[in-house]
Design an enzyme around this catalytic site. Structure first.
Site, PDB file in Angstrom:
ATOM      1  N   ASN A  95      64.260  51.312  44.884  1.00 38.61           N
ATOM      2  CA  ASN A  95      65.370  51.101  45.824  1.00 38.61           C
ATOM      3  C   ASN A  95      66.679  51.450  45.114  1.00 38.61           C
ATOM      4  OD1 ASN A  95      67.187  50.225  47.723  1.00 38.61           O
ATOM      5  ND2 ASN A  95      66.767  48.039  47.441  1.00 38.61           N
ATOM      6  N   TRP A  96      67.266  52.570  45.502  1.00 38.62           N
ATOM      7  CA  TRP A  96      68.500  53.021  44.832  1.00 38.62           C
ATOM      8  C   TRP A  96      69.733  52.306  45.372  1.00 38.62           C
ATOM      9  CZ3 TRP A  96      67.688  59.125  44.768  1.00 38.62           C
ATOM     10  CH2 TRP A  96      66.545  59.409  43.996  1.00 38.62           C
TER      11      TRP A  96
ATOM     12  N   GLY B 159      68.425  41.721  41.042  1.00 40.40           N
ATOM     13  CA  GLY B 159      69.638  42.232  40.397  1.00 40.40           C
ATOM     14  C   GLY B 159      70.266  41.256  39.410  1.00 40.40           C
TER      15      GLY B 159
ATOM     16  N   SER C  53      64.196  42.261  39.454  1.00 41.13           N
ATOM     17  CA  SER C  53      64.555  42.518  38.047  1.00 41.13           C
ATOM     18  C   SER C  53      63.400  43.055  37.206  1.00 41.13           C
ATOM     19  CB  SER C  53      65.141  41.251  37.413  1.00 41.13           C
ATOM     20  OG  SER C  53      66.356  40.910  38.045  1.00 41.13           O
TER      21      SER C  53
ATOM     22  N   GLY D 213      64.514  47.799  41.849  1.00 37.04           N
ATOM     23  CA  GLY D 213      65.899  48.167  42.147  1.00 37.04           C
ATOM     24  C   GLY D 213      66.525  48.903  40.976  1.00 37.04           C
ATOM     25  N   GLY D 214      67.298  48.172  40.171  1.00 39.87           N
ATOM     26  CA  GLY D 214      68.078  48.772  39.080  1.00 39.87           C
ATOM     27  C   GLY D 214      67.280  49.720  38.197  1.00 39.87           C
TER      28      GLY D 214
HETATM   29  C1  PEP Z   1      65.513  45.206  44.998  1.00 34.51           C
HETATM   30  O1  PEP Z   1      66.538  45.812  45.274  1.00 34.51           O
HETATM   31  O2  PEP Z   1      64.667  45.003  45.870  1.00 34.51           O
HETATM   32  C2  PEP Z   1      65.313  44.719  43.638  1.00 34.51           C
HETATM   33  C3  PEP Z   1      64.193  44.115  43.342  1.00 34.51           C
HETATM   34  O3  PEP Z   1      66.348  44.938  42.737  1.00 34.51           O
HETATM   35  P1  PEP Z   1      66.292  44.682  41.159  1.00 34.51           P
HETATM   36  O4  PEP Z   1      65.029  45.305  40.622  1.00 34.51           O
HETATM   37  O5  PEP Z   1      67.516  45.355  40.628  1.00 34.51           O
HETATM   38  O6  PEP Z   1      66.294  43.210  40.942  1.00 34.51           O
END
Ligand code: PEP
Length: 256
Positions: free
Chosen positions: A11-12, A174, A214, A235-236
């Protein structure tokens, strides 16, 4: 339990403009290995979906939308419908915690969106998860059940295999604070038992359930090894080429 094949969704979020997204996709396709047992999906900004759909190698990657409106068309300024996304994306996120908490997306909205995705031949990825306060108050299981029951209310047992569930504890997204593997396993068990309650034992085993929150290349294998986890929503780390390709390799190892 669930199929061995793993699903990795990057997920960008609201990062990378069209040019940057295109460059990153080019690098990702060059760097990643294709594995038959891993489906890899990227979720760029809405603006980039059309150009990337022309560039993408669909044998390597699939496209997903981060959001959409549940109506198919109409006087809804600024929105994009699943009907407009049809043919462009294979998956679409529904009820991501950033949508629920920043934009007040309700359980009813998620229910409508799941329906809109299904009728437009897009696989909805229904994101569910508790806040920190709900976890502290031992309400995690109730929250997961409510979000599942509400989001899947109009889904038939024939359709539920076309839905992906992502367990994403809000406090883990995040923040760098990922849930412990033990807590994730417990939450996934709750999700599958609720699916059994709604759709029967076979569906509880076959529905695809992801963990997100995360995830890094270092932590990915711990989650992919858990019973009942079919993949990850990242995500990140999906914006870091080396991290993301390494997560794809971890998914391949876990699927073998
Ligand atoms: C997400 O956006 O669904 C997510 C899990 O973000 P992150 O990995 O940055 O926590």
């Amino acid at each position: 339990m669930a199929a061995q094949k793993k699903l990795i969704i990057g997920n960008w979020k609201m990062n990378l403009n069209v040019q940057e997204a295109s460059t990153y996709l080019h690098k990702l396709e060059a760097a990643m290995k294709v594995h038959r047992d891993v489906t890899v999906v990227i979720t760029p900004t809405m603006l980039a979906l059309q150009p990337l759909s022309l560039q993408i190698n669909r044998h390597k990657l699939k496209l997903a939308a981060q959001n959409f409106h549940w109506r198919d068309f109409g006087a809804i300024t600024g929105e994009v419908s699943a009907t407009q996304l049809r043919g462009l994306v294979t998956y679409a996120l529904v009820g991501h915690s950033e949508r629920r908490h920043m934009f007040g997306e309700s359980t009813k909205d998620t229910r409508e969106k799941v329906q809109a995705a299904l009728r437009n031949h897009i696989t909805p990825v229904l994101c569910i998860g508790e806040t920190k306060a709900e976890r502290t108050n031992e309400e995690t299981n109730d929250v997961l059940r409510d979000q599942l029951v509400g989001g899947l209310a109009n889904v038939t047992s024939e359709e539920v295999d076309q839905v992906v569930i992502a367990y994403e504890p809000v406090w883990a997204i995040g923040t760098g604070n990922n849930a412990s593997p033990h807590d994730v396993e417990a939450a996934i068990l709750t999700i599958r038992s609720q699916i059994r309650h709604l759709f029967g034992r076979d569906k509880a085993a076959s529905v695809t359930v992801l963990y997100g929150g995360s995830i890094t290349a270092d932590s990915a294998a711990d989650y992919l090894a858990l019973r009942g986890v079919d993949g990850l929503l990242v995500g990140g780390a999906s914006l870091k080429l080396h991290e993301f390709t390494s997560i794809i390799e971890k998914a391949h190892s876990a699927a073998e």
